[in-house]
Design a protein around this motif. Structure first.
Motif, PDB file in Angstrom:
ATOM      1  N   LEU A  65       0.952  -0.718   0.151  1.00  0.00           N
ATOM      2  CA  LEU A  65      -0.076   0.318  -0.083  1.00  0.00           C
ATOM      3  C   LEU A  65       0.208   1.117  -0.383  1.00  0.00           C
ATOM      4  O   LEU A  65       0.028   2.216  -0.830  1.00  0.00           O
ATOM      5  N   VAL A  66       1.487   1.121   0.884  1.00  0.00           N
ATOM      6  CA  VAL A  66       3.100   2.274   0.690  1.00  0.00           C
ATOM      7  C   VAL A  66       3.166   2.801  -0.295  1.00  0.00           C
ATOM      8  O   VAL A  66       3.524   2.447  -1.724  1.00  0.00           O
ATOM      9  N   GLY A  67       2.858   4.082  -1.184  1.00  0.00           N
ATOM     10  CA  GLY A  67       3.366   4.719  -1.718  1.00  0.00           C
ATOM     11  C   GLY A  67       1.652   4.537  -3.089  1.00  0.00           C
ATOM     12  O   GLY A  67       1.228   5.764  -3.915  1.00  0.00           O
ATOM     13  N   GLN A  68       0.991   4.091  -2.790  1.00  0.00           N
ATOM     14  CA  GLN A  68      -0.487   4.032  -3.855  1.00  0.00           C
ATOM     15  C   GLN A  68      -1.463   4.797  -2.829  1.00  0.00           C
ATOM     16  O   GLN A  68      -2.500   4.941  -3.458  1.00  0.00           O
ATOM     17  N   VAL A  69      -1.624   4.807  -1.537  1.00  0.00           N
ATOM     18  CA  VAL A  69      -2.369   5.693  -0.827  1.00  0.00           C
ATOM     19  C   VAL A  69      -2.112   7.048   0.144  1.00  0.00           C
ATOM     20  O   VAL A  69      -0.934   7.330   0.420  1.00  0.00           O
ATOM     21  N   ASP A  70      -2.903   7.682   0.646  1.00  0.00           N
ATOM     22  CA  ASP A  70      -2.037   8.868   1.568  1.00  0.00           C
ATOM     23  C   ASP A  70      -2.577   8.861   2.811  1.00  0.00           C
ATOM     24  O   ASP A  70      -1.175   9.520   3.918  1.00  0.00           O
ATOM     25  N   GLN A  71      -3.064   7.324   3.051  1.00  0.00           N
ATOM     26  CA  GLN A  71      -2.917   7.650   5.092  1.00  0.00           C
ATOM     27  C   GLN A  71      -3.000   5.619   4.979  1.00  0.00           C
ATOM     28  O   GLN A  71      -4.075   5.646   4.085  1.00  0.00           O
ATOM     29  N   LEU A  72      -2.807   5.889   6.553  1.00  0.00           N
ATOM     30  CA  LEU A  72      -2.677   3.783   6.475  1.00  0.00           C
ATOM     31  C   LEU A  72      -3.973   3.779   7.405  1.00  0.00           C
ATOM     32  O   LEU A  72      -4.064   4.584   8.599  1.00  0.00           O
ATOM     33  N   LEU A  73      -4.512   3.187   7.940  1.00  0.00           N
ATOM     34  CA  LEU A  73      -5.455   2.630   8.657  1.00  0.00           C
ATOM     35  C   LEU A  73      -4.998   1.240   9.980  1.00  0.00           C
ATOM     36  O   LEU A  73      -4.677   0.601   8.738  1.00  0.00           O
ATOM     37  N   VAL A  74      -4.092   1.803  10.527  1.00  0.00           N
ATOM     38  CA  VAL A  74      -3.754   0.728  11.457  1.00  0.00           C
ATOM     39  C   VAL A  74      -3.996   0.522  13.147  1.00  0.00           C
ATOM     40  O   VAL A  74      -3.568   1.306  13.710  1.00  0.00           O
ATOM     41  N   PRO A  75      -5.701  -0.064  13.108  1.00  0.00           N
ATOM     42  CA  PRO A  75      -5.986   0.151  13.968  1.00  0.00           C
ATOM     43  C   PRO A  75      -5.458  -0.270  15.325  1.00  0.00           C
ATOM     44  O   PRO A  75      -4.495  -1.581  15.278  1.00  0.00           O
ATOM     45  N   SER A  76      -5.151  -0.128  16.889  1.00  0.00           N
ATOM     46  CA  SER A  76      -4.672  -0.840  17.574  1.00  0.00           C
ATOM     47  C   SER A  76      -6.052  -1.175  18.912  1.00  0.00           C
ATOM     48  O   SER A  76      -6.555  -0.697  19.685  1.00  0.00           O
ATOM     49  N   ILE A  77      -5.978  -2.178  18.474  1.00  0.00           N
ATOM     50  CA  ILE A  77      -6.808  -3.333  18.983  1.00  0.00           C
ATOM     51  C   ILE A  77      -6.886  -4.259  21.124  1.00  0.00           C
ATOM     52  O   ILE A  77      -5.173  -4.671  20.811  1.00  0.00           O
ATOM     53  N   GLN A  78      -7.067  -3.224  21.272  1.00  0.00           N
ATOM     54  CA  GLN A  78      -6.860  -4.012  22.703  1.00  0.00           C
ATOM     55  C   GLN A  78      -7.780  -4.691  23.206  1.00  0.00           C
ATOM     56  O   GLN A  78      -7.147  -5.429  24.038  1.00  0.00           O
ATOM     57  N   ARG A  79      -8.280  -4.709  23.954  1.00  0.00           N
ATOM     58  CA  ARG A  79      -9.336  -5.698  24.230  1.00  0.00           C
ATOM     59  C   ARG A  79     -10.777  -5.894  23.914  1.00  0.00           C
ATOM     60  O   ARG A  79     -11.491  -4.072  23.119  1.00  0.00           O
ATOM     61  N   LEU A  80     -11.288  -6.853  24.369  1.00  0.00           N
ATOM     62  CA  LEU A  80     -12.829  -6.927  23.362  1.00  0.00           C
ATOM     63  C   LEU A  80     -13.803  -6.903  25.208  1.00  0.00           C
ATOM     64  O   LEU A  80     -14.772  -7.274  24.677  1.00  0.00           O
ATOM     65  N   ALA A  81     -13.685  -7.286  25.926  1.00  0.00           N
ATOM     66  CA  ALA A  81     -14.149  -6.958  26.857  1.00  0.00           C
ATOM     67  C   ALA A  81     -13.590  -7.529  27.770  1.00  0.00           C
ATOM     68  O   ALA A  81     -11.924  -6.488  28.287  1.00  0.00           O
ATOM     69  N   PRO A  82     -13.561  -6.577  29.361  1.00  0.00           N
ATOM     70  CA  PRO A  82     -12.999  -6.284  30.901  1.00  0.00           C
ATOM     71  C   PRO A  82     -12.393  -7.562  31.227  1.00  0.00           C
ATOM     72  O   PRO A  82     -12.685  -8.443  30.947  1.00  0.00           O
ATOM     73  N   GLY A  83     -10.946  -7.392  32.100  1.00  0.00           N
ATOM     74  CA  GLY A  83     -11.076  -8.361  32.398  1.00  0.00           C
ATOM     75  C   GLY A  83      -9.966 -10.118  31.461  1.00  0.00           C
ATOM     76  O   GLY A  83      -9.745 -10.543  31.696  1.00  0.00           O
ATOM     77  N   SER A  84     -10.007  -9.091  30.100  1.00  0.00           N
ATOM     78  CA  SER A  84      -9.474  -9.529  28.750  1.00  0.00           C
ATOM     79  C   SER A  84      -8.146  -8.757  28.560  1.00  0.00           C
ATOM     80  O   SER A  84      -7.519  -8.260  28.705  1.00  0.00           O
ATOM     81  N   THR A  85      -6.946  -8.881  27.265  1.00  0.00           N
ATOM     82  CA  THR A  85      -5.929  -9.113  27.135  1.00  0.00           C
ATOM     83  C   THR A  85      -5.871  -8.818  25.719  1.00  0.00           C
ATOM     84  O   THR A  85      -6.883  -9.916  24.905  1.00  0.00           O
ATOM     85  N   ASN A  86      -5.461  -8.519  24.828  1.00  0.00           N
ATOM     86  CA  ASN A  86      -4.859  -8.929  23.887  1.00  0.00           C
ATOM     87  C   ASN A  86      -3.513  -9.075  23.577  1.00  0.00           C
ATOM     88  O   ASN A  86      -2.683  -8.190  24.207  1.00  0.00           O
ATOM     89  N   CYS A  87      -2.911  -9.937  21.969  1.00  0.00           N
ATOM     90  CA  CYS A  87      -2.020  -9.575  21.731  1.00  0.00           C
ATOM     91  C   CYS A  87      -0.897  -9.043  22.068  1.00  0.00           C
ATOM     92  O   CYS A  87      -1.118  -7.654  21.262  1.00  0.00           O
ATOM     93  N   ALA A  88       0.160  -8.678  22.214  1.00  0.00           N
ATOM     94  CA  ALA A  88       0.925  -7.647  22.659  1.00  0.00           C
ATOM     95  C   ALA A  88       1.266  -6.687  21.122  1.00  0.00           C
ATOM     96  O   ALA A  88       1.015  -5.342  20.668  1.00  0.00           O
ATOM     97  N   ARG A  89       1.172  -7.646  20.362  1.00  0.00           N
ATOM     98  CA  ARG A  89       1.802  -7.031  19.238  1.00  0.00           C
ATOM     99  C   ARG A  89       0.012  -6.206  17.865  1.00  0.00           C
ATOM    100  O   ARG A  89       0.705  -5.575  17.738  1.00  0.00           O
ATOM    101  N   GLN A  90      -0.411  -6.702  18.426  1.00  0.00           N
ATOM    102  CA  GLN A  90      -2.237  -6.213  18.291  1.00  0.00           C
ATOM    103  C   GLN A  90      -2.354  -4.903  18.796  1.00  0.00           C
ATOM    104  O   GLN A  90      -2.805  -3.896  18.731  1.00  0.00           O
ATOM    105  N   ILE A  91      -2.190  -5.148  20.251  1.00  0.00           N
ATOM    106  CA  ILE A  91      -2.115  -3.814  20.762  1.00  0.00           C
ATOM    107  C   ILE A  91      -1.018  -2.610  20.565  1.00  0.00           C
ATOM    108  O   ILE A  91      -1.213  -1.725  20.006  1.00  0.00           O
ATOM    109  N   GLY A  92      -0.060  -3.470  20.154  1.00  0.00           N
ATOM    110  CA  GLY A  92       1.126  -2.090  19.603  1.00  0.00           C
ATOM    111  C   GLY A  92       1.430  -2.001  18.172  1.00  0.00           C
ATOM    112  O   GLY A  92       2.133  -1.655  17.699  1.00  0.00           O
TER     113      GLY A  92
END
Lengths: 309, 361
Positions: A65-92
């Motif tokens: 996508l680099v060079g083809q687009v003006d911006q990139l969408l890269v959300p940080s998906i952190q938690r889906l519910a209280p008391g849970s967590t997500n993989c470190a790579r997807q958070i960061g």
């Protein structure tokens, strides 16, 4: 204004929401082409050696996508519910990407933390919405549309009308027939629905006469445990066993931190239920022939078990 | 049955924990140091693909139970990393293997809260007011051992007689392990630290400074890191660990208002890793970014193979290296890592840092 969406990781879960959100804001989304050899090679040039294959493919999709687009969408998906967590790579993920590639277009990186819905909403509106519209009504409309589209997509997947592989081309029929030996195929959607990463696992299973029941088809799981996504993986296996599947295939990426623990949970569930279980571990070295042999042997074994009664 | 508490071997931290428990009047069991046998037990009782600290810790727990521990303090806690999840599995497996032990979790994200909680659990109904003194003893103990840990890292590369610093360090620990109250500690503090100061040092010897960042378990387990700190010390390197107990409890202020080292580190590191991704990744990157501002000649990043948070940190450190020009060596350890390979890489890195320093002159 064109926003690039890498066809990797959270694409396979949240794309319908993003598509509806940016559609209401009048912004064009560009999804990277399906994974191929070149995607992997581009990704390997940037990823640290120890990371997992889905992450390496993510980098490859970003390069497409680099060079083809003006911006990139890269959300940080952190938690889906209280008391849970997500993989470190997807958070960061946004931080990782910025650290890895110096020549990126600007990132749109909202923090999606569903344990703190107000904060998630604020981050979504400020980070992803505000640059494109200052009108609060438009923004509210976009958020509502995103949420509706997300729920509609999950419903459609449960009914077998849609798979995450076809998120950006709706209307295409799912690749498997709704008959055959019921086998639960559990894993992260980015491992199940990217035919490159798993050597067309689902198509192969369908050809072998298997009806692959993925977590998306099995429907939602009540509650969420330590790792939101992995809980779904284990929960899907549990649900599938209750419905009397004849086998369980767990699809995990080599080097996936959470899955290393949870494959064990699935194995234990299957042992207790007396149902055969196979773990497929994916990395960039996994060969197609080896996979085919294992799948054929597994399905043969399921048939014999049935014949023996 | 009297309670016998075990804490997994974790360098100076487990010694602090034991001394503290003794001061509380609790009996302890010291599990044997992490060894090949620990690993074999851990491998048997853990999922195949999990990281080596989880495997070794399970081995540590089993060895503690074999020595007669009735209570085991396990490291974990939600939100940290898979360790937070695997403690539940480990506790279950201990029961399955027939060890009737009570397990207590020390949540690495809420250390202060859990130290107090465990203190109350082990103090068997003593009122909270009686626990103030032991906790003050613990804080003083941490302050003392922090000075000792830093002292030995500074002394090692400068010692005139090889091994003198480590001998003084061991002698100091014998004294510390016998301490029971804060008065004793304050009385003997200078004597204990004096043991280390008595080591003959060559103050003029040029030494390199290397910041050691990464996973705390790997840093504190010589079995896993092939005695990294001592080896570096003998190569003439002053090691700076990223984690230190500074004797101050910081106020809960937002990062941009904090004037202490932690706050400055957070600000320096946020350029490379803004979000908390679990494990020690964010603190590692933050301290590394601060040390890169001229405090050290280079950085060594250690992690267990396949540690998810630390691979994130590793990527952030690549950016730090690129932008700040500070050399970074990333080492990952697992059961297959060979000592010779580690030594070769360390020697090459140290040589490279020396030539870089000469070039700068």
């Amino acid at each position: 204004m064109r926003i690039g969406v890498p066809r990797a990781l959270s694409f396979y879960r949240f794309h319908p929401a993003w598509a509806a959100f940016f559609d209401r804001l009048g912004v064009e989304l560009v999804v990277s082409p399906p994974t191929n050899r070149a995607t992997l090679e581009a990704g390997l040039r940037y990823a640290v050696a120890e990371t997992c294959l889905p992450m390496k493919l993510f980098y490859g999709h970003v390069r497409a996508l680099v060079g083809q687009v003006d911006q990139l969408l890269v959300p940080s998906i952190q938690r889906l519910a209280p008391g849970s967590t997500n993989c470190a790579r997807q958070i960061g993920l946004p931080d990782l990407l910025r650290a890895t590639m110096p020549d990126l277009p600007p990132l749109i990186a909202p923090d999606i933390d569903l344990a703190q819905e107000a904060r998630a909403l604020l981050s979504l509106v400020l980070e992803a919405g505000a640059p494109f519209s200052r009108n609060p009504l438009t923004l509210r409309d976009a958020v509502t549309a995103a949420w509706d589209a997300y729920r509609a997509a999950r419903q459609a997947m449960q009914e077998g009308r849609l798979t995450p592989a076809d998120f950006d081309r709706p209307g295409k029929a799912p690749p498997w027939p709704p008959y055959g030996i019921p086998v639960a195929v559990v894993g992260h959607p980015y491992n199940l629905y990217d035919p490159f990463i798993n050597h067309q696992l689902l198509v192969r299973l369908a050809r072998l006469g298997v009806n692959p029941l993925t977590p998306e088809r099995l429907g939602p799981q009540p509650g969420a445990d330590y790792w939101a996504f992995e809980h779904e993986l284990v929960g899907a296996a549990r649900l599938a066993l209750e419905r009397g599947v004849r086998g369980v295939i767990a699809v995990v990426a080599f080097g996936c931190g959470p899955d290393a623990v949870l494959v064990d949970e699935v194995r234990q569930l299957c042992q207790e239920a007396g149902v055969p279980m196979m773990a497929l571990v994916l990395d960039e070295h996994s060969g197609e022939a080896g996979l085919v042999t294992r799948l054929e042997a597994f399905v043969d074994m399921l048939r014999w078990r049935k014949a023996d009664g | 049955m009297t309670r016998r508490v075990a804490f997994p071997p974790l360098g100076f931290l487990s010694r602090v924990a034991e001394t503290y428990l003794h001061a509380l009047g609790v009996e302890t069991v010291t599990p044997p140091p992490t060894s090949r046998r620990t690993l074999d037990i851990g491998v048997q009782g853990s999922p195949e693909m999990i990281c080596i600290p989880c495997k070794l810790l399970f081995g540590n727990y089993v060895e503690a139970a074999e020595r007669g521990a009735t209570d085991i303090v396990m490291l974990g806690g939600p939100g940290t990393c898979r360790l937070g999840y695997s403690v539940a599995q480990q506790a279950r497996r201990l029961q399955e293997w027939g060890f009737a032990v009570r397990v207590h979790t020390l949540d690495l994200y809420h250390v202060h809260r859990d130290i107090f909680r465990l203190t109350r659990a082990f103090a068997d109904g003593r009122p909270a007011t009686e626990l103030v003194e032991p906790i003050r003893f613990l804080l003083a103990l941490l302050d003392l051992t922090d000075a000792l840990e830093t002292g030995v890292l500074v002394a090692r590369p400068r010692e005139r007689e090889r091994g003198a610093a480590d001998r003084a360090y061991a002698a100091a620990w014998e004294r510390i392990a016998a301490l029971r109250t804060r008065e004793e500690l304050e009385e003997q503090r200078d004597d204990i630290l004096g043991l280390l100061n008595a080591v003959g040092l060559d103050e003029d010897r040029p030494v390199l400074r290397i910041g050691l960042v990464g996973d705390v378990y790997t840093i504190l387990t010589p079995f896993l890191n092939h005695n990294l700190e001592v080896q570096l010390g003998r190569m003439g390197v002053e090691v700076r660990r990223w984690f230190r107990y500074t004797g101050r409890v910081s106020l809960p202020l937002p990062d941009f208002l904090r004037m202490d080292r932690g706050g400055r580190a957070r600000r320096a590191g946020s350029r490379y890793l803004k979000r908390d991704v679990g494990g020690f990744a964010r603190s590692t990157v933050a301290e590394a970014a601060l040390m890169a501002e001229g405090e050290v000649d280079g950085l060594i990043h250690v992690a267990p193979f396949n540690c998810t948070p630390e691979t994130v940190a590793q990527s952030a450190l690549v950016a730090l290296q690129r932008e700040r020009g500070v050399p970074v060596l990333s080492l990952s350890f697992d059961e297959q890592t060979g000592a010779a390979g580690v030594m070769t890489r360390l020697e090459a890195f140290v040589d490279m840092l020396w030539s870089a320093r000469r070039r700068r002159r």
